[in-house]
Write an enzyme that holds these catalytic residues in place. Structure first.
Site, PDB file in Angstrom:
ATOM      1  N   ASP A 191      -4.857 -18.543  -5.383  1.00  0.00           N
ATOM      2  CA  ASP A 191      -4.239 -20.006  -5.340  1.00  0.00           C
ATOM      3  C   ASP A 191      -4.567 -20.775  -4.098  1.00  0.00           C
ATOM      4  O   ASP A 191      -5.541 -21.282  -4.105  1.00  0.00           O
ATOM      5  CB  ASP A 191      -2.736 -19.439  -5.578  1.00  0.00           C
ATOM      6  CG  ASP A 191      -1.859 -20.548  -5.704  1.00  0.00           C
ATOM      7  OD1 ASP A 191      -2.039 -21.414  -5.168  1.00  0.00           O
ATOM      8  OD2 ASP A 191      -0.905 -20.088  -6.620  1.00  0.00           O
ATOM      9  N   LYS A 219      -7.394 -20.738  -9.046  1.00  0.00           N
ATOM     10  CA  LYS A 219      -6.794 -21.987  -9.222  1.00  0.00           C
ATOM     11  C   LYS A 219      -7.368 -23.169  -7.919  1.00  0.00           C
ATOM     12  O   LYS A 219      -6.916 -23.262  -6.997  1.00  0.00           O
ATOM     13  CB  LYS A 219      -5.280 -22.059  -8.911  1.00  0.00           C
ATOM     14  CG  LYS A 219      -4.431 -21.332  -9.834  1.00  0.00           C
ATOM     15  CD  LYS A 219      -2.880 -21.373  -9.699  1.00  0.00           C
ATOM     16  CE  LYS A 219      -2.303 -20.547 -10.472  1.00  0.00           C
ATOM     17  NZ  LYS A 219      -0.850 -20.293 -10.172  1.00  0.00           N
ATOM     18  N   PHE A 236       1.567 -21.764 -13.633  1.00  0.00           N
ATOM     19  CA  PHE A 236       1.834 -20.326 -13.367  1.00  0.00           C
ATOM     20  C   PHE A 236       1.418 -19.414 -14.550  1.00  0.00           C
ATOM     21  O   PHE A 236       1.877 -19.730 -15.767  1.00  0.00           O
ATOM     22  CB  PHE A 236       3.344 -20.009 -13.098  1.00  0.00           C
ATOM     23  CG  PHE A 236       3.853 -18.776 -12.477  1.00  0.00           C
ATOM     24  CD1 PHE A 236       3.741 -18.571 -10.784  1.00  0.00           C
ATOM     25  CD2 PHE A 236       4.160 -17.750 -13.130  1.00  0.00           C
ATOM     26  CE1 PHE A 236       3.990 -17.371 -10.529  1.00  0.00           C
ATOM     27  CE2 PHE A 236       4.518 -16.584 -12.522  1.00  0.00           C
ATOM     28  CZ  PHE A 236       4.277 -16.420 -11.435  1.00  0.00           C
ATOM     29  N   ASP A 258       2.329 -10.809 -12.615  1.00  0.00           N
ATOM     30  CA  ASP A 258       3.975 -10.680 -12.828  1.00  0.00           C
ATOM     31  C   ASP A 258       4.689 -12.010 -12.427  1.00  0.00           C
ATOM     32  O   ASP A 258       4.113 -12.998 -11.769  1.00  0.00           O
ATOM     33  CB  ASP A 258       4.685  -9.663 -11.798  1.00  0.00           C
ATOM     34  CG  ASP A 258       4.644 -10.088 -10.391  1.00  0.00           C
ATOM     35  OD1 ASP A 258       3.685 -10.507  -9.751  1.00  0.00           O
ATOM     36  OD2 ASP A 258       5.949 -10.005  -9.723  1.00  0.00           O
ATOM     37  N   ARG A 312       3.688  -7.740 -16.479  1.00  0.00           N
ATOM     38  CA  ARG A 312       2.469  -7.255 -15.867  1.00  0.00           C
ATOM     39  C   ARG A 312       1.770  -6.586 -17.262  1.00  0.00           C
ATOM     40  O   ARG A 312       0.486  -6.403 -17.114  1.00  0.00           O
ATOM     41  CB  ARG A 312       2.427  -6.262 -14.736  1.00  0.00           C
ATOM     42  CG  ARG A 312       3.015  -6.794 -13.615  1.00  0.00           C
ATOM     43  CD  ARG A 312       2.949  -5.731 -12.311  1.00  0.00           C
ATOM     44  NE  ARG A 312       3.603  -5.999 -11.287  1.00  0.00           N
ATOM     45  CZ  ARG A 312       3.078  -6.744 -10.196  1.00  0.00           C
ATOM     46  NH1 ARG A 312       2.020  -7.445 -10.315  1.00  0.00           N
ATOM     47  NH2 ARG A 312       3.799  -7.089  -9.280  1.00  0.00           N
TER      48      ARG A 312
HETATM   49  P1  IMP Z   1      -2.949 -17.261  -2.371  1.00  0.00           P
HETATM   50  O1  IMP Z   1      -2.571 -16.438  -1.061  1.00  0.00           O
HETATM   51  O2  IMP Z   1      -1.974 -18.556  -2.272  1.00  0.00           O
HETATM   52  O3  IMP Z   1      -4.176 -17.364  -2.543  1.00  0.00           O
HETATM   53  O4  IMP Z   1      -2.039 -16.364  -3.626  1.00  0.00           O
HETATM   54  C1  IMP Z   1      -2.367 -15.315  -3.936  1.00  0.00           C
HETATM   55  C2  IMP Z   1      -1.272 -14.478  -4.465  1.00  0.00           C
HETATM   56  O5  IMP Z   1      -0.179 -15.219  -5.065  1.00  0.00           O
HETATM   57  C3  IMP Z   1      -1.548 -13.517  -5.624  1.00  0.00           C
HETATM   58  O6  IMP Z   1      -2.356 -12.414  -5.301  1.00  0.00           O
HETATM   59  C4  IMP Z   1      -0.535 -13.557  -6.696  1.00  0.00           C
HETATM   60  O7  IMP Z   1       0.043 -12.385  -6.258  1.00  0.00           O
HETATM   61  C5  IMP Z   1       0.079 -14.675  -6.009  1.00  0.00           C
HETATM   62  N1  IMP Z   1       0.009 -15.766  -7.245  1.00  0.00           N
HETATM   63  C6  IMP Z   1      -0.369 -17.024  -7.215  1.00  0.00           C
HETATM   64  N2  IMP Z   1      -0.420 -17.571  -8.415  1.00  0.00           N
HETATM   65  C7  IMP Z   1       0.327 -16.720  -9.485  1.00  0.00           C
HETATM   66  C8  IMP Z   1       0.445 -16.946 -10.713  1.00  0.00           C
HETATM   67  O8  IMP Z   1       0.229 -17.953 -11.369  1.00  0.00           O
HETATM   68  N3  IMP Z   1       1.124 -15.862 -11.288  1.00  0.00           N
HETATM   69  C9  IMP Z   1       1.408 -14.733 -10.668  1.00  0.00           C
HETATM   70  N4  IMP Z   1       1.135 -14.744  -9.299  1.00  0.00           N
HETATM   71  C10 IMP Z   1       0.546 -15.484  -8.666  1.00  0.00           C
END
Ligand code: IMP
Length: 179
Positions: free
Chosen positions: A107, A135, A156, A163, A169
């Site tokens: 993300d 994303k 999301f 989850d 999940r």
């Molecule tokens: P980042 O550190 O912002 O890149 O986020 C990564 C983590 O956020 C992932 O490993 C997920 O646990 C959680 N995450 C981000 N977007 C989603 C989503 O759309 N659904 C579920 N979990 C998400």
């Protein structure tokens, strides 16, 4: 259109199981070619990556060491906190090895950047990430994941290991929050 309800929210099927598996198999072929003859340490990041990791590792033509890692919980709902610490760490040497991190979704890229620095500090020969979903439009860091199966919009998603507040999940497809 297939729909599921998780807690108080409705999600609509967006990437069916067959497409997921197709994407994972072509990614596995690329990864196998890139790492041929190398000592790969395959590191799924729990909990979200468990299904993806199981399908990806079985589709590889190489035989890596598999070791799991779990990071501190990262917010309970649909947003993240930004503070990361390992809750379950690796029990094997990392120095001089080619680490492939396996994540469900990238993300903002905070987790990816933190993991990369963590493994480089431990002396890994290389650190790359393979994620199922990316994303891209909300990614904020310099280095994107080396491998991803699907680029998705900033919505999301749940299912296939991902989850919403620890539920959702078990589903075989990816489902997107209904707008
Ligand atoms: P980042 O550190 O912002 O890149 O986020 C990564 C983590 O956020 C992932 O490993 C997920 O646990 C959680 N995450 C981000 N977007 C989603 C989503 O759309 N659904 C579920 N979990 C998400």
């Amino acid at each position: 259109m297939k729909k599921i309800v998780v807690h108080d929210k409705t999600f609509v099927e967006s990437i069916p199981e067959a497409r997921l598996l197709e994407g994972i198999h072509s990614l596995a072929a690329r990864i196998s070619a890139d790492y041929e003859g190398q000592d790969m340490l395959f590191v799924p990041i729990l909990n979200g990556a468990y299904m993806f990791a199981a399908d990806l590792v079985r589709a590889l033509d190489i035989d890596p060491e598999v070791q799991f890692m779990r990071l501190s919980s990262y917010g309970g709902g649909m947003s993240s906190s930004g503070t990361i610490t390992p809750m379950l760490d690796l029990e094997c040497p990392v120095e001089g090895r080619h680490v492939l991190l396996v994540e469900d979704i990238v993300d903002t890229g905070n987790t990816l950047q933190w993991l990369r620095e963590y493994f480089m500090d431990k002396g890994a020969a290389s650190v790359r990430m393979a994620c199922l979903l990316f994303k891209k439009e909300v990614f904020q860091k310099e280095v994107p994941p080396a491998y991803f199966c699907f680029e998705i919009p900033n919505q999301f998603v749940v299912g296939y290991g991902l989850d919403y507040a620890e539920r959702g999940r078990r589903y075989r497809s990816i489902y997107t929050l209904e707008s």
